[in-house]
Write a protein that holds these residues in place. Structure first.
Motif, short mmCIF file in Angstrom:
data_model
loop_
_atom_site.label_atom_id
_atom_site.label_comp_id
_atom_site.label_asym_id
_atom_site.label_seq_id
_atom_site.Cartn_x
_atom_site.Cartn_y
_atom_site.Cartn_z
N TYR A 233 2.30 1.81 12.99
CA TYR A 233 3.79 1.93 13.73
C TYR A 233 4.44 1.06 13.52
CZ TYR A 233 7.46 1.42 16.04
OH TYR A 233 9.23 0.81 16.06
N HIS A 234 3.90 -0.47 12.91
CA HIS A 234 4.26 -1.47 13.30
C HIS A 234 4.15 -2.03 11.44
CE1 HIS A 234 5.22 -3.44 17.04
NE2 HIS A 234 3.91 -3.05 17.30
N LEU A 235 3.39 -1.71 10.67
CA LEU A 235 3.31 -1.26 9.22
C LEU A 235 3.88 -0.82 9.27
CD1 LEU A 235 -0.80 -1.54 8.45
CD2 LEU A 235 0.17 -3.34 7.94
N LYS A 236 4.55 0.36 9.17
CA LYS A 236 5.47 0.56 8.17
C LYS A 236 6.98 0.65 8.96
CE LYS A 236 2.82 5.52 8.92
NZ LYS A 236 3.43 6.54 9.37
N SER A 237 7.64 -0.21 10.02
CA SER A 237 8.18 -1.24 9.94
C SER A 237 8.92 -2.39 10.06
CB SER A 237 8.24 -1.08 11.80
OG SER A 237 7.44 -2.00 12.27
N ILE A 238 7.19 -2.87 9.41
CA ILE A 238 8.06 -4.46 8.68
C ILE A 238 8.16 -3.94 6.87
CG2 ILE A 238 6.88 -6.06 7.86
CD1 ILE A 238 8.15 -6.03 11.10
N GLY A 239 9.12 -4.34 5.88
CA GLY A 239 9.43 -3.96 5.31
C GLY A 239 8.39 -4.56 4.34
N GLY A 240 7.92 -4.09 2.97
CA GLY A 240 7.38 -4.90 1.72
C GLY A 240 5.80 -4.30 1.92
N LEU A 241 4.81 -4.54 3.56
CA LEU A 241 3.64 -3.67 3.12
C LEU A 241 3.59 -2.71 2.53
CD1 LEU A 241 2.91 -5.09 6.95
CD2 LEU A 241 2.70 -6.01 4.41
N VAL A 242 4.63 -1.64 2.84
CA VAL A 242 4.22 -0.10 2.85
C VAL A 242 5.06 0.37 1.22
CG1 VAL A 242 4.10 2.42 4.14
CG2 VAL A 242 3.23 0.30 4.73
N ILE B 106 1.15 -1.43 0.28
CA ILE B 106 0.56 0.54 0.12
C ILE B 106 0.88 1.30 0.03
CG2 ILE B 106 -2.10 -1.03 1.04
CD1 ILE B 106 -1.00 0.46 3.80
N ASN B 107 0.45 2.31 -0.41
CA ASN B 107 1.13 3.83 -0.51
C ASN B 107 1.73 4.23 1.06
OD1 ASN B 107 1.69 6.42 -0.75
ND2 ASN B 107 1.19 6.11 -2.83
N TYR B 108 2.42 4.28 1.35
CA TYR B 108 2.75 5.61 2.46
C TYR B 108 1.96 6.62 3.02
CZ TYR B 108 5.44 7.83 6.18
OH TYR B 108 5.73 8.24 7.47
N ASP B 109 1.49 7.20 1.77
CA ASP B 109 0.31 8.46 2.54
C ASP B 109 -0.97 7.96 3.03
OD1 ASP B 109 2.46 10.61 1.61
OD2 ASP B 109 1.34 10.63 -0.14
N TYR B 110 -0.93 7.25 2.21
CA TYR B 110 -2.50 6.48 2.34
C TYR B 110 -2.85 6.16 4.22
CZ TYR B 110 -7.23 3.51 2.56
OH TYR B 110 -8.29 3.08 2.63
N LEU B 111 -1.63 5.15 4.66
CA LEU B 111 -1.50 5.09 5.90
C LEU B 111 -0.52 5.97 6.90
CD1 LEU B 111 -0.82 2.10 7.86
CD2 LEU B 111 1.42 2.01 7.62
N ASP B 112 -0.06 6.73 6.45
CA ASP B 112 0.24 7.94 7.19
C ASP B 112 -1.09 8.93 7.79
OD1 ASP B 112 2.78 9.18 8.39
OD2 ASP B 112 2.23 10.96 6.68
N ARG B 113 -2.10 8.93 6.72
CA ARG B 113 -3.36 9.84 7.66
C ARG B 113 -3.91 9.64 7.40
NH1 ARG B 113 -0.88 11.94 2.02
NH2 ARG B 113 -2.99 11.31 0.41
N LEU B 114 -3.56 7.86 7.54
CA LEU B 114 -5.31 6.75 8.42
C LEU B 114 -5.72 7.14 9.28
CD1 LEU B 114 -6.80 4.33 7.55
CD2 LEU B 114 -5.43 3.06 7.86
N LEU B 115 -6.23 7.67 9.41
CA LEU B 115 -7.09 8.08 10.71
C LEU B 115 -6.87 7.39 12.46
CD1 LEU B 115 -9.16 9.68 13.21
CD2 LEU B 115 -11.14 8.71 12.23
#
Length: 552
Positions: free
Chosen positions: A386-395, A364-373
């Motif tokens: 936090y964990h989604l951003k820290s694990i490689g391959g998801l974002v 998924i796009n980083y911006d999608y996750l970063d702005r997620l409520l």
């Protein structure tokens, strides 16, 4: 004529201020005098050479320049360096180099400016961006040189819409104190996204002490493309009309101006420019259109029944409805919002990584996750992000695979526009390889208060000579602007609209409206009997909303 000496050159900084060398006087404001050597300055400046050698002048009026700028100019001429150049004296030093035709110093000033410009990006402070903007406008106006201005317009136009719109609102925050050049700059960087300036104008004219057009608001309105605003954001266009209608002391000439500009803005004009009707059929012979595709809106009620988060993840992975990581993440996020006792740890994220790998889903796009409520006090949602951003391959960070709709709705119009009237949302494409392609999100509203008639579909329009992937798939979400930032709300599990027993108050998943700011409306969730007691997102009247699209 001064002898030919290659400049810039180091004539010795220690000679600055030497009484025996100072045969040329710069006279500044309030009678301040600075002495310098005419030969050294003549070697750098053909203008000073002419004034001193042929016209025999021994003093120069320099009251247009600051003391710091004149000192920097003289030091540069003596040493061949510009160590004293800074943001405070840049304007005057640059102007002096142009006035006295010191070509090498002008080149150094350009290098200094471009170095600052190269460091400007989406995350830059307002003051840093405003510096390059103001200096470029000054150079264009005072020195009749548009080179800096064109560079800055190009750079700021490359910002994402969040940074660009935030700058525009800050830059023109006191519209009556602005000037024509500043408004022209904002028009240039907004380009086709004129709705942001229409919104700014509406907010200005809504102020209590504003009863008519002032000079700057009149100039802004005169130069706005209201037809394009109607195409991009009819809600914003409607809002300005309402505000204009409430002005108490509008002058006759302004009234005529309003009529002339708005009479062109018709539904027919919008349909021709947009090239789409609510039925999804193209009205333009210049474009090719692919078939309408349904954006799945599933019900989430069944995923609240399982006792554990692991069960929910397994169910989401097993259902055929979920066919991409965005939709999967939306489901997990909604479960966490409703069940605050669920905890998220590395093992949960690793399980998601495994499911993604097996399914072959793209990140998924980083911006999608970063702005997620992240709802208030929802620590599990915060941990999840936090964990989604820290694990490689998801974002993945890639702004070229996401776009925001040019249409924006005000909170007060949201329910009416979404539930009770068909609506098309146009998406501007900022990917150069898809410059001829436009996405349209088409919402079919409820008919006869029947939620089953509500649907969301999307389609692609392109120029006939532009190719786009035939298997292109998009994921959509809703974004809310609260005056300082965008917050993203998933919609893929919102299902059909629901209402209370009176059918007066409608909700869409966890979105609901409230009739008055001081009164919350309790909504029953129709047939599904859902009670989102932990997480609700009410449609706030002072906020604005838009849809955002991401390539799956």
């Amino acid at each position: 004529m001064a002898p030919k000496v290659c400049v810039p050159a180091d004539f010795g900084k220690h000679h600055i201020g030497a009484a025996s060398h100072g045969n040329l006087t710069f006279t500044l404001q309030e009678g301040v005098k600075i002495k310098a050597n005419s030969i050294i300055l003549s070697l750098n400046s053909p203008v000073i050479d002419e004034l001193t050698t042929n016209l025999h002048q021994t003093s120069l009026e320099a009251d247009d320049f600051s003391r710091e700028a004149v000192d920097c100019f003289i030091e540069a001429a003596y040493t061949g360096e510009v160590e004293a150049l800074n943001r405070e004296n840049f304007r005057d030093v640059n102007k002096m180099s142009a006035v006295f035709k010191v070509s090498w110093l002008s080149a150094r000033c350009k290098e200094y400016f471009e170095s600052h410009l190269s460091e400007i990006n989406n995350g830059s402070s307002y003051s840093d961006v405003a510096f390059v903007v103001e200096e470029s406008i000054y150079v264009m106006t005072a020195l009749k040189n548009k080179e800096f201005y064109n560079l800055v317009v190009k750079k700021v136009s490359s910002f994402d819409y969040l940074a660009r719109d935030a700058f525009i609102f800050d830059y023109l925050s006191e519209l009556p104190k602005s000037n024509f050049r500043q408004i022209d700059f904002c028009l240039a960087i907004a380009n086709i996204d004129v709705q942001i300036l229409v919104e700014l104008l509406s907010e200005h004219l809504e102020q209590e002490d504003c009863m008519c057009f002032d000079e700057m608001s009149r100039y802004l309105f005169k130069n706005l493309d209201m037809c394009l605003c109607y195409e991009n954001a009819p809600g914003t266009h409607k809002k300005l009309l309402e505000v204009l209608g409430n002005l108490e002391n509008i002058e006759k000439d302004d009234y005529i101006l309003v009529l002339e500009k708005l009479e062109k803005t018709t539904v027919q004009n919008k349909s021709v420019q947009l090239g789409v009707t609510t039925s999804g059929k193209s009205t333009s012979t210049q474009c090719d259109m692919c078939d309408l595709k349904t954006f799945t809106l599933a019900s989430f009620s069944q995923y609240l029944v399982p006792a554990s988060l692991d069960d929910v993840i397994d169910m989401l992975a097993a259902t055929e409805i979920v066919d991409n990581l965005y939709q999967f993440i939306d489901g997990v996020w909604l479960r966490l919002c409703q069940c605050r006792k669920d905890t998220v740890n590395i093992s949960v994220i690793q399980k998601i990584v495994g499911i993604k790998r097996v399914k072959g889903w793209k990140p998924i796009n980083y911006d999608y996750l970063d702005r997620l409520l992240v709802p208030q006090n929802a620590l599990n949602c915060s941990d999840f992000k936090y964990h989604l951003k820290s694990i490689g391959g998801l974002v993945i960070k890639n702004t070229a695979i996401s776009w925001g709709s040019t249409n924006q709705l005000y909170g007060g119009d949201f329910v009416e526009d979404i539930y009770k009237s068909d609506k098309d949302f146009l998406f501007k494409i900022n990917n150069p390889t898809l410059s001829g392609v436009r996405f349209v999100l088409s919402i079919t509203s409820m008919k006869n208060e029947n939620p089953d008639t509500f649907s969301i579909k999307w389609t692609v329009f392109s120029k006939t000579n532009v190719n786009y992937p035939s298997n292109l798939k998009l994921h959509f979400a809703l974004e809310r602007w609260n005056g300082s930032s965008w917050t993203l709300f998933p919609i893929s599990w919102s299902g059909k609209p629901t209402c209370d027993q009176t059918k007066r108050h409608w909700a869409w998943g966890y979105f609901y409206s409230k009739s008055y700011p001081d009164r919350l409306i309790k909504l029953m969730k129709g047939k599904e009997k859902l009670s989102f007691s932990e997480s609700k997102a009410y449609i706030c009247h002072e906020y604005r909303y838009r849809f955002v699209a991401f390539v799956v």
